[in-house]
Design an enzyme around this catalytic site. Structure first.
Site: not given
Length: 531
Positions: A290, A314, A282, A225, A221
């Site tokens: 991840s 990013k 992040d 964002s 999910r």
């Protein structure tokens, strides 16, 4: 995955005379988001006698089961009374007991891996066994939010070298389930994120599955964002599927678009995300571990990875993108995962809608070859699907795009998507008349010129203020994209919300910055990407 480890000694809560204290278990209906929390009343004899303190770590036991939790102290007997022990939703479910069951509480020893965490905070390099211990404690909920935050911050930016990233990925894979599809080629696609509306996975999966390749897409999910793939797919179908049902759907239809949380694939990642989300962190090393741990645990053998670059993506530059690519490729190679990294244009949102319902509308328009379908979303999805199809030994290099386009134009991708929606559990949705937020306002251009800049971060922020992704019909519907001419007063986008407070938050954000720059065509940022 079974883990053999010694149980640290505990100090049992006891009454005068040495008899074991017993408390009545109470379920406290508070969602603490991946954190186990226990509640004791301040006047409870156990609390006073044992010297517990707020935020200390405790162990709760009953019928041979135990759970570690962070202690919160309450003064309201309506939450927990004296003689009761409350557990948050997460902790109660993990303990697996019934309300009013008798439980005992003990001071918990620090997690076994806390020494390794402290060494990392001190700047030391960690070995595989260190990271295995840390990930095991994270998975078992032995870390408090404070300790989790310390780990996330300690590994932020360049605080993990490439060997440590590899070790972290291995440890995260080992800590959860690992699916085996009993096939030599299992393909997947992933984007590192940061680009609103980038719902290419919901097009790529039905295209590739219609070709016959196995593509079990388990998605997360939204983290920071306005919508993740799972949030958007949930508009159309059920996404929280038991692992047995998910496997059945994949075997029957050659694909799925499901939430990965129920499959317990790299469960430590879900816990870490609960800290990364509010901090908006992040880090490259965490990102690589991840993404790759989830894909490897899901049984993927071939992965196409999308790295968008742009002024508000990013990744902001090609040198940064190439550094990240090399890190992904190093870990993937050592983990025996075939990886194809694609660097794409991230200067603006992909598609027209930002938010679950709006993005689902865009996806269905592309699948139906609707003349109103966003062409940028269609073209990017076709190129990514083409790269995935070229993992098929029967497809010649360079032919993938044309095959993907034929599958989409012929309606085979739409049929496959409908098959997946029906198999997962269809939800009512009319993309011709989607149910959007009942409140809205338009943001207009100030002056004449060309759209020469769109701030991905600001538009994502506005959509989230409007209520996305929790309010599915909330979000931003774009009217103008990069390079388009606009005149003073033209609508740049419309914001949808369901609640007046959300609408006002979004309006204030738009007042501070619309996210659009109007100027000359030559003012547009240039990026040199693969497509």
């Amino acid at each position: 995955m079974s883990q053999d480890k010694a149980t640290p000694p505990q100090v049992a809560a006891s009454e005068p005379g040495g008899r074991l204290s017993r408390l009545s278990l109470r379920r406290v209906l508070i969602d603490t988001y991946h954190e186990n929390v226990a509640y004791l009343h301040r006047d409870c004899e156990v609390y006073r006698a044992e010297g517990f303190k707020a935020l200390s770590k405790v162990e709760v036991r009953t019928n041979g089961q135990s759970v570690l939790a962070t202690l919160n102290v309450v003064d309201d007997a309506g939450i927990v009374a004296c003689g009761e022990l409350g557990l948050s939703q997460a902790a109660f479910c993990q303990l697996g007991s019934d309300e009013r069951q008798t439980v005992t509480i003990a001071q918990a020893e620090p997690p076994a891996s806390i020494g390794a965490l402290r060494r990392k905070l001190g700047g030391e390099r960690l070995a595989l066994d260190d990271l295995r211990a840390i990930v095991r404690d994270i998975t078992d909920h032995h870390y408090s939010k404070i300790e989790l935050t310390a780990f996330v911050v300690a590994t932020h930016r360049d605080e993990l070298d490439r060997e440590e990233v590899l070790f972290l990925t291995q440890a995260m894979v080992e800590a959860g389930q690992r699916l085996d599809w009993q096939e030599p080629r299992v393909v997947d696609k992933h984007c590192i994120g940061g680009i609103p509306g980038n719902r290419t996975s919901m097009l790529v999966v039905p295209i590739v599955a219609a070709h016959g390749m196995l593509c079990p897409k388990t998605s997360s999910r939204a983290i920071t964002s306005p919508a993740g793939t799972a949030d958007t797919m949930e508009v159309l179908a059920e996404v929280e599927l038991p692992i047995e049902r998910l496997q059945q759907i994949v075997q029957q239809h050659r694909g799925c678009l499901a939430w990965g949380g129920t499959a317990q694939l790299s469960p430590a990642d879900d816990v870490l995300i609960s800290v990364e989300r509010p901090l908006a962190l992040d880090a490259p090393g965490q990102m690589v571990a991840s993404i790759l741990s989830k894909k490897i645990a899901a049984g993927s053998s071939h992965l196409v990875l999308d790295i968008p670059i742009g002024p508000t993506a990013k990744v902001r530059s090609m040198p940064e993108a190439q550094r990240l690519r090399r890190l992904f490729e190093y870990v993937a190679r050592r983990m025996k995962l075939s990886l194809d990294v694609v660097i794409t244009d991230g200067r603006q949102p992909i598609g027209q809608g930002i938010g679950p319902v709006l993005e689902a509308r865009d996806v269905m328009r592309v699948l139906e070859n609707d003349p109103h379908a966003p062409m940028d979303l269609r073209q990017k999805a076709l190129r990514l699907a083409g790269r995935m199809l070229e993992a098929d030994p029967d497809v010649r290099g360079g032919d993938g795009f044309a095959i993907a386009r034929d599958i989409l134009d012929s309606g085979r991708a739409l049929k496959k998507m409908n098959d997946l929606i029906d198999a997962q559990g269809r939800r009512p949705f009319d993309h011709h008349h989607p149910e959007l937020g009942r409140l809205s306002f338009d943001v207009h251009a100030r002056g004449n010129g060309v759209v020469c800049g769109i701030d991905n971060l600001q538009l994502a922020r506005i959509a989230r203020f409007a209520g996305a992704p929790k309010v599915r019909g909330a979000g931003v519907d774009l009217r103008a994209k990069l390079g388009e001419e606009v005149r003073d007063g033209d609508a740049l986008y419309r914001v949808y919300a369901n609640y007046p407070a959300d609408l006002e938050f979004a309006r204030q954000a738009c007042t501070r910055s619309s996210g659009y720059s109007i100027g000359r065509a030559e003012d547009m940022p240039h990026v040199y990407v693969e497509f």
